[in-house]
Write an enzyme that holds these catalytic residues in place. Sequence first.
Site, PDB file in Angstrom:
ATOM      1  N   ASP A   1      26.283 -40.884 -37.231  1.00 55.70           N
ATOM      2  CA  ASP A   1      25.576 -39.709 -37.349  1.00 55.70           C
ATOM      3  C   ASP A   1      24.790 -39.804 -38.786  1.00 55.70           C
ATOM      4  O   ASP A   1      24.912 -40.276 -39.612  1.00 55.70           O
ATOM      5  CB  ASP A   1      26.521 -38.411 -37.521  1.00 55.70           C
ATOM      6  CG  ASP A   1      27.194 -38.588 -36.378  1.00 55.70           C
ATOM      7  OD1 ASP A   1      26.954 -37.639 -35.574  1.00 55.70           O
ATOM      8  OD2 ASP A   1      28.517 -38.840 -36.528  1.00 55.70           O
TER       9      ASP A   1
ATOM     10  N   ASP B   1      26.649 -46.883 -39.388  1.00 56.55           N
ATOM     11  CA  ASP B   1      27.165 -45.446 -39.396  1.00 56.55           C
ATOM     12  C   ASP B   1      26.438 -44.981 -38.095  1.00 56.55           C
ATOM     13  O   ASP B   1      25.505 -45.625 -37.489  1.00 56.55           O
ATOM     14  CB  ASP B   1      26.832 -44.740 -40.611  1.00 56.55           C
ATOM     15  CG  ASP B   1      27.205 -43.364 -40.447  1.00 56.55           C
ATOM     16  OD1 ASP B   1      28.268 -43.010 -40.073  1.00 56.55           O
ATOM     17  OD2 ASP B   1      26.255 -42.544 -40.669  1.00 56.55           O
TER      18      ASP B   1
ATOM     19  N   ASP C   1      23.685 -43.787 -44.121  1.00 61.34           N
ATOM     20  CA  ASP C   1      22.803 -42.787 -44.646  1.00 61.34           C
ATOM     21  C   ASP C   1      23.319 -42.027 -45.907  1.00 61.34           C
ATOM     22  O   ASP C   1      22.825 -41.046 -46.234  1.00 61.34           O
ATOM     23  CB  ASP C   1      22.383 -41.913 -43.514  1.00 61.34           C
ATOM     24  CG  ASP C   1      23.411 -41.057 -42.953  1.00 61.34           C
ATOM     25  OD1 ASP C   1      23.365 -39.710 -43.311  1.00 61.34           O
ATOM     26  OD2 ASP C   1      24.485 -41.494 -42.522  1.00 61.34           O
TER      27      ASP C   1
END
Length: 234
Positions: free
Chosen positions: A18, A16, A177
């Site tokens: 961001d 991922d 995240d």
Amino acid sequence: MDIGTTTGARGTIIFDLDGTLVDSVPDLAGALDSLMAEKGLEAIGIPAARKLIGHGIPNLVRSALTLRGVVWRDEQGAADVKRFTEIYATRLSRETRPYPDVERVLAMLAAEGWRLAVCTNKMERFARAIVDDLGLGRYFAVVAGPDTFGVGKPDPRHLTETARATGGGAPVVFVGDSEVDIATAKAAGVPVIALSYGYSKVPLTSLEPDALIDGFDELPAALDAILVASWKAA
């Protein structure tokens, strides 16, 4: 997706963007605040913007406007999303920065033979610009946004198509995240390593990732543990 055994390269690691590789909240919040100012609304700010990130720009803008009491209407909403996109395009990496140890660990993984890719709900052109601006683009065989394959996370096809395009073969591991990242990996049948410092809206332990780490420097050890576990299970 069967993580299988390595073919050719050591395998494939998909990240991922961001909240995983880069902290982009300052620029996203800045763009949101500019949009709010144009509309005569109170600024969103970094703490609130952090809680809204994760499902792409249209959801981000809609959530921010809802937070300011604006009733979403499709035609005006589409115009607001377009305007936010225009503003954000002017400051993609003004304040966005990689998290500690990201570049060092990416270089190490690439040198070990891993094929690396990005799978993000940020539009591909924006994601590519950010990784290039920050000197990370050279590590990634593929940078895929929701517009790349016509699907976005949590649809597992976003992840599986990114893995295929990367050409690194198995094993495939996803690093993210948030609850969106974990749900995507589980739906795709891919092991997932979660980073505790990102933008998750729920406690990550409750989502049972295959590994939960507090810093990017812990990633190599977590990868090794997942690979050992997969070999024992085979």
